[in-house]
Design a protein around this motif. Structure first.
Motif, PDB file in Angstrom:
ATOM      1  N   LEU A  23       2.818   3.331   7.158  1.00 36.22           N
ATOM      2  CA  LEU A  23       3.806   3.467   6.222  1.00 36.22           C
ATOM      3  C   LEU A  23       4.733   4.461   6.312  1.00 36.22           C
ATOM      4  N   SER A  24       4.781   5.117   7.188  1.00 37.90           N
ATOM      5  CA  SER A  24       5.594   6.120   7.894  1.00 37.90           C
ATOM      6  C   SER A  24       6.753   5.151   8.991  1.00 37.90           C
ATOM      7  N   ASP A  25       6.917   3.400   9.329  1.00 36.33           N
ATOM      8  CA  ASP A  25       7.001   2.755  10.452  1.00 36.33           C
ATOM      9  C   ASP A  25       8.497   3.126   8.906  1.00 36.33           C
ATOM     10  N   ASP A  26       9.237   2.599   9.983  1.00 37.64           N
ATOM     11  CA  ASP A  26      11.222   1.951   9.062  1.00 37.64           C
ATOM     12  C   ASP A  26      10.926   0.596   8.680  1.00 37.64           C
ATOM     13  N   TRP A  27      10.767   0.565   6.799  1.00 34.15           N
ATOM     14  CA  TRP A  27      11.261  -0.337   6.594  1.00 34.15           C
ATOM     15  C   TRP A  27      12.602  -1.047   5.555  1.00 34.15           C
ATOM     16  N   ASP A  28      13.385  -0.377   6.702  1.00 37.37           N
ATOM     17  CA  ASP A  28      14.383  -1.118   6.454  1.00 37.37           C
ATOM     18  C   ASP A  28      14.746  -2.098   5.829  1.00 37.37           C
ATOM     19  N   GLY A  29      15.534  -2.649   4.477  1.00 37.64           N
ATOM     20  CA  GLY A  29      16.212  -3.682   3.158  1.00 37.64           C
ATOM     21  C   GLY A  29      14.715  -3.549   2.809  1.00 37.64           C
ATOM     22  N   ASP A  77      13.084  -1.869  -1.018  1.00 39.64           N
ATOM     23  CA  ASP A  77      13.193  -0.790  -1.609  1.00 39.64           C
ATOM     24  C   ASP A  77      12.495  -0.051  -1.952  1.00 39.64           C
ATOM     25  N   ALA A  78      11.172  -0.527  -1.439  1.00 42.93           N
ATOM     26  CA  ALA A  78       9.727  -0.086  -2.416  1.00 42.93           C
ATOM     27  C   ALA A  78       8.254  -0.230  -0.810  1.00 42.93           C
ATOM     28  N   VAL A  79       8.116   0.752  -0.271  1.00 42.06           N
ATOM     29  CA  VAL A  79       7.060   0.416   0.529  1.00 42.06           C
ATOM     30  C   VAL A  79       5.387   0.826  -0.417  1.00 42.06           C
ATOM     31  N   LEU A  80       4.435   0.388  -0.506  1.00 40.44           N
ATOM     32  CA  LEU A  80       3.267   0.671  -1.074  1.00 40.44           C
ATOM     33  C   LEU A  80       2.219   0.584   0.071  1.00 40.44           C
ATOM     34  N   ALA A  81       0.835   1.470   0.071  1.00 37.92           N
ATOM     35  CA  ALA A  81      -0.234   1.209   0.706  1.00 37.92           C
ATOM     36  C   ALA A  81      -0.965   0.247   0.613  1.00 37.92           C
ATOM     37  N   LYS A  82      -1.802  -0.383   1.004  1.00 44.88           N
ATOM     38  CA  LYS A  82      -1.832  -1.274   0.423  1.00 44.88           C
ATOM     39  C   LYS A  82      -4.079  -0.455   0.532  1.00 44.88           C
ATOM     40  N   PRO A  83      -4.734  -0.978  -0.671  1.00 45.50           N
ATOM     41  CA  PRO A  83      -4.843  -1.638  -1.288  1.00 45.50           C
ATOM     42  C   PRO A  83      -3.901  -1.126  -2.904  1.00 45.50           C
ATOM     43  N   ALA A  84      -3.272  -1.471  -3.001  1.00 44.70           N
ATOM     44  CA  ALA A  84      -2.457  -0.393  -4.300  1.00 44.70           C
ATOM     45  C   ALA A  84      -3.113  -1.512  -6.039  1.00 44.70           C
ATOM     46  N   SER A  85      -2.140  -0.870  -6.858  1.00 44.16           N
ATOM     47  CA  SER A  85      -3.105  -1.626  -7.843  1.00 44.16           C
ATOM     48  C   SER A  85      -2.044  -2.423  -8.870  1.00 44.16           C
ATOM     49  N   ILE A  86      -2.124  -2.858  -9.241  1.00 45.68           N
ATOM     50  CA  ILE A  86      -1.224  -4.306 -10.423  1.00 45.68           C
ATOM     51  C   ILE A  86      -0.206  -2.875 -10.930  1.00 45.68           C
ATOM     52  N   ASP A  87      -1.054  -1.979 -11.750  1.00 49.41           N
ATOM     53  CA  ASP A  87       0.164  -1.170 -12.236  1.00 49.41           C
ATOM     54  C   ASP A  87       1.066  -0.622 -10.854  1.00 49.41           C
ATOM     55  N   THR A  88       0.611   0.046 -10.525  1.00 49.71           N
ATOM     56  CA  THR A  88       1.523   0.375  -8.889  1.00 49.71           C
ATOM     57  C   THR A  88       2.269  -0.554  -8.542  1.00 49.71           C
ATOM     58  N   ILE A  89       1.995  -1.402  -7.794  1.00 47.99           N
ATOM     59  CA  ILE A  89       3.509  -2.752  -8.426  1.00 47.99           C
ATOM     60  C   ILE A  89       4.552  -3.213  -9.118  1.00 47.99           C
ATOM     61  N   ILE A  90       3.454  -2.817 -10.059  1.00 46.46           N
ATOM     62  CA  ILE A  90       4.498  -2.711 -11.570  1.00 46.46           C
ATOM     63  C   ILE A  90       5.383  -1.647 -11.165  1.00 46.46           C
ATOM     64  N   GLN A  91       5.209  -0.496 -11.436  1.00 42.03           N
ATOM     65  CA  GLN A  91       5.792   0.422 -12.033  1.00 42.03           C
ATOM     66  C   GLN A  91       6.859   1.057 -10.623  1.00 42.03           C
ATOM     67  N   GLN A  92       5.883   1.537  -9.579  1.00 43.31           N
ATOM     68  CA  GLN A  92       6.698   1.882  -8.280  1.00 43.31           C
ATOM     69  C   GLN A  92       7.440   0.984  -7.869  1.00 43.31           C
ATOM     70  N   GLY A  93       6.934  -0.544  -7.385  1.00 48.89           N
ATOM     71  CA  GLY A  93       7.710  -2.270  -7.114  1.00 48.89           C
ATOM     72  C   GLY A  93       8.091  -2.573  -7.457  1.00 48.89           C
ATOM     73  N   ILE A  94       8.461  -3.188  -8.643  1.00 53.30           N
ATOM     74  CA  ILE A  94       9.213  -4.396  -9.822  1.00 53.30           C
ATOM     75  C   ILE A  94       9.709  -2.848 -10.366  1.00 53.30           C
ATOM     76  N   LEU A  95       9.691  -2.651 -11.758  1.00 51.07           N
ATOM     77  CA  LEU A  95      11.039  -1.476 -12.071  1.00 51.07           C
ATOM     78  C   LEU A  95      11.274  -0.481 -11.261  1.00 51.07           C
ATOM     79  N   GLY A  96      10.738  -0.335 -10.244  1.00 53.66           N
ATOM     80  CA  GLY A  96      11.429   0.916  -9.801  1.00 53.66           C
ATOM     81  C   GLY A  96      11.286   2.492 -10.368  1.00 53.66           C
TER      82      GLY A  96
END
Length: 194
Positions: A163-169, A171-190
């Motif tokens: 998680l602390s690495d540089d993930w340039d490019g 928009d969201a970096v999620l720790a695995k395992p991530a729930s589908i709600d987390t993927i949608i809310q924090q990842g897809i919808l931002g």
């Protein structure tokens, strides 16, 4: 009888729920009134209990229909969003794609190193990449080709240690395992912090 709720399935389900609730309330009052009388006719009491049970089942059924209509309606605005899930682990990618489809998204699974020919015809709203390790330059370049518009959200799912690495490019970096709600809310919808 005209439907005054229009064509909206949620409004129609809500009207049916309200009607069933009023029927249940009336049946409950009738049953309680008869049960409170010491000289209540046994046949009338059985009839009131039957009417109450029937009204309760109708109410429960209308509640389930209302919940279903509300869930379907809440996911309807995702229908035009294409999400590409990169195949780092085929079982995980297929599971995420299936869960996204159940939430109303259009989801496709693509190779983890997509070539130019494998790019989707339409620009995806989001790209989800599942990493077990930090991607090399060739991996990062292949994945970055999927960001065909500035609005395409790039999402990395990584082990907590990365998680602390540089993930340039991304928009969201999620720790695995991530729930589908987390993927949608924090990842897809931002929504939320990233």
């Amino acid at each position: 009888m005209a439907n005054d709720t229009g064509n909206d399935p949620v409004d129609h389900a809500k009207a049916q729920f309200d009607k069933a609730f009023r029927r249940l309330e009336a049946a409950q009052i009738r049953l309680q009134t008869l049960a409170a009388r010491p000289d209540a006719d046994e046949a009338a009491l059985r009839s009131a209990r039957y009417a109450y049970d029937e009204a309760r089942l109708l109410w429960l059924s209308s509640e389930a229909a209302l919940r279903s209509a509300a869930i379907a309606d809440s996911h309807r605005h995702h229908m035009n969003r294409l999400v590409v899930v990169l195949d780092g682990n085929s079982h995980v990618a297929e599971s995420i794609a299936l869960l996204l489809r159940l939430r109303g998204f259009r989801a496709a699974v693509a190779s983890s190193l997509p070539s130019n020919e494998e790019r989707p015809i339409e620009p995806p709203s989001a790209v989800i990449a599942d990493f077990g390790r930090r991607p090399g330059p060739a991996d990062a370049q292949a994945i970055s080709r999927l960001k065909v518009t500035p609005s395409t959200r790039m999402i990395a799912m990584v082990p907590p240690a990365l998680l602390s690495d540089d993930w340039d490019g991304f928009d969201a970096v999620l720790a695995k395992p991530a729930s589908i709600d987390t993927i949608i809310q924090q990842g897809i919808l931002g929504n939320g912090h990233e």
